[in-house]
Design a protein around this motif. Structure first.
Motif, mmCIF file in Angstrom:
data_model
loop_
_atom_site.group_PDB
_atom_site.id
_atom_site.type_symbol
_atom_site.label_atom_id
_atom_site.label_comp_id
_atom_site.label_asym_id
_atom_site.label_seq_id
_atom_site.Cartn_x
_atom_site.Cartn_y
_atom_site.Cartn_z
ATOM 1 N N VAL A 163 62.105 -0.365 46.114
ATOM 2 C CA VAL A 163 63.030 -1.499 46.659
ATOM 3 C C VAL A 163 63.914 -1.191 47.792
ATOM 4 C CG1 VAL A 163 64.598 -3.273 45.893
ATOM 5 C CG2 VAL A 163 62.696 -2.980 44.577
ATOM 6 N N THR A 164 64.662 -0.180 47.304
ATOM 7 C CA THR A 164 65.739 0.279 48.307
ATOM 8 C C THR A 164 64.962 0.691 49.555
ATOM 9 O OG1 THR A 164 66.893 1.312 46.532
ATOM 10 C CG2 THR A 164 67.237 2.266 48.751
ATOM 11 N N ALA A 165 63.757 1.423 49.831
ATOM 12 C CA ALA A 165 63.277 1.816 51.153
ATOM 13 C C ALA A 165 62.659 0.759 51.525
ATOM 14 C CB ALA A 165 62.094 2.891 50.707
ATOM 15 N N LEU A 166 62.218 -0.345 50.602
ATOM 16 C CA LEU A 166 61.674 -1.734 51.539
ATOM 17 C C LEU A 166 62.842 -2.296 52.164
ATOM 18 C CD1 LEU A 166 58.942 -3.295 49.029
ATOM 19 C CD2 LEU A 166 58.592 -2.123 51.202
ATOM 20 N N ILE A 167 63.840 -2.471 51.469
ATOM 21 C CA ILE A 167 64.950 -3.241 52.351
ATOM 22 C C ILE A 167 65.076 -2.579 53.433
ATOM 23 C CG2 ILE A 167 67.424 -3.679 51.898
ATOM 24 C CD1 ILE A 167 66.808 -4.509 49.187
ATOM 25 N N VAL A 202 64.494 -4.513 57.204
ATOM 26 C CA VAL A 202 65.606 -4.976 58.037
ATOM 27 C C VAL A 202 65.100 -4.022 59.464
ATOM 28 C CG1 VAL A 202 67.882 -4.512 58.587
ATOM 29 C CG2 VAL A 202 67.444 -5.210 56.343
ATOM 30 N N GLY A 203 64.953 -2.806 59.409
ATOM 31 C CA GLY A 203 64.698 -2.097 60.549
ATOM 32 C C GLY A 203 63.510 -2.823 61.493
ATOM 33 N N ILE A 204 62.523 -3.173 60.720
ATOM 34 C CA ILE A 204 61.015 -3.686 61.412
ATOM 35 C C ILE A 204 61.244 -5.192 61.652
ATOM 36 C CG2 ILE A 204 58.805 -4.394 60.997
ATOM 37 C CD1 ILE A 204 59.028 -1.556 61.223
ATOM 38 N N TYR A 205 62.130 -6.063 60.930
ATOM 39 C CA TYR A 205 62.423 -7.152 61.355
ATOM 40 C C TYR A 205 63.101 -7.249 62.607
ATOM 41 C CZ TYR A 205 63.591 -12.040 61.394
ATOM 42 O OH TYR A 205 63.769 -13.486 61.781
ATOM 43 N N ASN A 206 64.277 -6.233 62.817
ATOM 44 C CA ASN A 206 65.157 -6.335 64.099
ATOM 45 C C ASN A 206 64.613 -5.361 65.110
ATOM 46 O OD1 ASN A 206 66.717 -8.192 62.894
ATOM 47 N ND2 ASN A 206 68.225 -6.588 62.078
#
Lengths: 308, 358
Positions: free
Chosen positions: A227-231, A235-239
């Motif tokens: 979960v931590t890594a996915l968040i 965030v990184g990929i979306y932005n």
């Protein structure tokens, strides 16, 4: 000094008591004053800083609700007549082709998150569970890779992407985004090392293969780390906008949400009521997810930054 | 020797204990190692190390993306250090360094306040952190709007009694525009740094504050003697990272001013040279120079951290090193012993010892 010279007839015991009470009261008034002032300063500074941080965002919200006439004639800080004027949002959505952008971003997000989780956990499993020649070497290679700033490398990555035929292709962009994830691998390795190895041994005695141990036993236990890594990755990929802008050149068809806003840079001069609406549309998904997963996001950010 | 083995083996169980030998299971092990490592390592090589080495190569050529490169030796590097416009960009990182230090100080203050019970604490935390989740292009538009002549910032300052004629053009006036960009960068990353510090402060034992309060320590003393020492590792790390980060400052000038009016930092300039001017060789040389500087900073970071926390060393590091040495010797001896009774190679050390006992 003076207390030594006091004669008994000048001051009785009760008088002494009163004096002491008064002084205690004086101290406590002073103490409460200080506390009150400190607490006032604390809240004042908090409100002031938060105001400064929210001002740029808030000004976007009210500007986005203004009609063209209102925006052109009125002051920027004047409030709109109708707060629920969604015309700009609709126009911005259409103009920047946001429906396609959201679809593309969704595809990229799902694919990259899924793949980095799979290959990240697999690599972490192997690195943390097996001693083999090259283990330390691979770890070191990933550590050094974390130091190299991605933008500096793009000069050469661009040529490689070109020779692989991955420029202007969503899949090329996805594959490139998968390859540069070091922080989540760190998080996984750390978490694996905290899982007792006796779990593996017990499963092995029961005849489980390595693949079963990884997939059936360890992966479910790894959920918090995932979960931590996915968040962080999400965030990184979306932005992400730099590489997207560089490699997804056909913006009408391939643009992601982050770069869809480039549609507003044109020769006709900025129409900020439209632009602000576009900005708000792009950050709405982030806001909703933030409100839901606040705690996990804080944890993820803290965990990710420590490893850097 | 054999009599002492069981105790040691039970006490020590780590990944290293699974021996690497010629058992049937080991072929499976090799298989899974290759299978699971192949993809991530291949991606790492293709998108990080291959470009890195290629870039080092390009930096000695005069070349474009298309066409034949021409070898020119170290001329690109000479250019970087003699072209005044490129050297000036490195000076811009000083602005970002100052900004980053202000950011750390402000985040530290906010974290000390918000780590404890505060009315509306969750709201303040969320509001301060949210800018971190906004994408770069959106930030560019938000701040172009914010800083436009007569718009948001100017209006607010006019309310406070400033005259519009005395206010500068925030993004055009070379006296202030870099500070404007630094402010937007602080705006974006303040919340993230704050969350980091809050996490560190929360991990300090709460009873320490109670004890300090009973002893009559005021808030400042508590901050100085409990919080500051408690988070010094992460604090120092952040200060050092902010120095490296300011050297590679890129985002704010790239999205807000596109590097116009003397705001182009080293990376923005490099991006322009690489993609607009197509001078791949020169851009590569710039990237290599900056990478070297960053590597030096990383090395200095290690040295500084080691030096700063030398007092904190209570001998554990030394003891650990010694333990590792002993462990290595023990393993070597064990391997020798295993070699002697070759044939029944053990799967786990435990299993092997049970056999030995029997």
């Amino acid at each position: 000094m003076s207390s030594e010279t006091i004669t008994p007839d000048m001051q009785t015991n009760s008088q002494k008591g009163k004096a002491m009470e008064a002084s205690v009261e004086k101290v406590s008034v002073w103490y409460h004053m200080r506390r009150w002032v400190l607490s006032f300063l604390k809240y004042f500074s908090l409100v002031f800083i938060t105001f400064c941080v929210l001002l740029p965002l808030a000004s976007c919200v009210w500007t986005a609700a203004k009609t063209d006439a209102e925006y052109k004639t009125g002051n920027v800080m004047a409030m709109p007549h109708n707060w629920f004027n969604f015309q700009n949002y609709a126009d911005a959505f259409k103009l920047s082709n946001m429906a396609v952008a959201f679809r593309n971003s969704f595809i990229v997000l799902v694919c990259v998150c899924f793949m980095t989780t799979i290959i990240g956990t697999q690599l972490a499993y192997v690195l943390s569970r097996f001693q083999f020649p090259g283990n330390a070497f691979i770890r070191g290679a990933f550590t050094i890779a974390a130091l190299l700033p991605g933008i500096a490398m793009q000069v050469a990555v661009y040529k490689i992407m070109g020779s692989l035929g991955m420029i202007n292709s969503l899949w090329g962009y996805i594959i490139m985004s998968m390859g540069t994830d070091v922080i989540s691998i760190y998080i996984f390795i750390q978490y694996f090392e905290n899982l007792p190895i006796s779990l593996d041994e017990a499963a092995m005695i029961d005849g489980a293969s390595y693949f079963t141990i990884y997939g059936r036993i360890l992966l479910p236990l790894l959920k918090p780390a995932i979960v931590t890594a996915l968040i962080l990755k999400g965030v990184g990929i979306y932005n992400e906008y730099y590489a997207a802008n560089l490699y997804l050149q056909d913006k009408q068809k391939l643009g992601t949400v982050a770069i869809s806003l480039y549609a507003f840079t044109g020769p006709q001069g900025p129409k900020y009521n439209l632009i602000c609406a576009g900005v708000i549309v792009t950050l709405l998904p982030a806001l909703i997810l933030f409100l839901i997963f606040q705690k996990q996001i804080y944890n993820g950010v803290a965990a990710g930054a420590v490893k850097e | 020797m054999t009599t002492t083995q069981p105790n040691v083996a039970v006490a020590e169980r780590s990944a290293a204990d699974i021996p690497f030998n010629k058992h049937r299971r080991d072929w499976k092990k090799t298989g899974i190692i290759v299978l699971f490592c192949f993809l991530p390592v291949a991606l790492l090589v293709v998108f990080t190390y291959l470009p890195f080495f290629q870039m080092c190569g390009y930096s000695f050529y005069k070349m474009k993306y298309i066409g034949t490169p021409k070898y020119i030796g170290v001329k690109n590097y000479v250019d970087i250090f003699t072209r005044p416009d490129l050297l000036a960009t490195l000076k811009l990182s000083l602005y970002y360094m100052v900004g980053a230090l202000i950011q750390v100080a402000l985040a530290l203050y906010l974290a000390t306040v918000l780590a404890f019970k505060v009315k509306g604490g969750a709201f303040f935390k969320g509001a301060l952190f949210f800018p971190y989740l906004i994408n770069g292009i959106a930030i560019g538009f938000i701040f172009k709007f914010f800083y436009t002549r007569g718009y948001v910032l100017d209006s607010v300052l006019q309310w406070c009694g400033f005259d519009l004629n005395n206010l500068p053009y925030w993004l055009r006036d070379q006296k202030v525009n870099n500070w404007s960009l630094v402010a937007s960068s602080v705006w974006r990353y303040l919340g993230q740094t704050m969350i980091l510090f809050i996490g560190a402060i929360m991990s300090i034992d709460g009873s320490l504050y109670e004890a300090a309060e009973i002893d009559g320590a005021n808030k400042w003393q508590q901050f100085k003697h409990i919080i500051l020492p408690g988070i010094q590792t992460i604090l120092v790390l952040n200060i050092i990272l902010s120095i490296t980060g300011s050297l590679s400052a890129f985002e704010a000038p790239y999205v807000i001013t596109s590097g116009a009016n003397g705001t182009g930092t080293f990376f923005v300039q490099m991006d322009k040279i690489a993609h607009s001017d197509q001078k791949v060789g020169l851009a590569s040389a710039m990237a290599v120079v900056l990478l070297i500087i960053i590597m030096i900073c990383a090395l200095l970071q290690k040295i500084v951290m080691g030096w700063l926390f030398r007092d904190a060393d209570d001998g554990t590091a030394k003891a650990r090193k010694h333990a590792q040495k002993v462990e290595k010797q023990r393993k070597k001896a064990l391997r020798q012993a295993n070699k002697v009774k070759a044939g029944n190679a053990p799967l786990f050390r435990n299993g092997a010892n049970k056999e030995a006992e029997a």
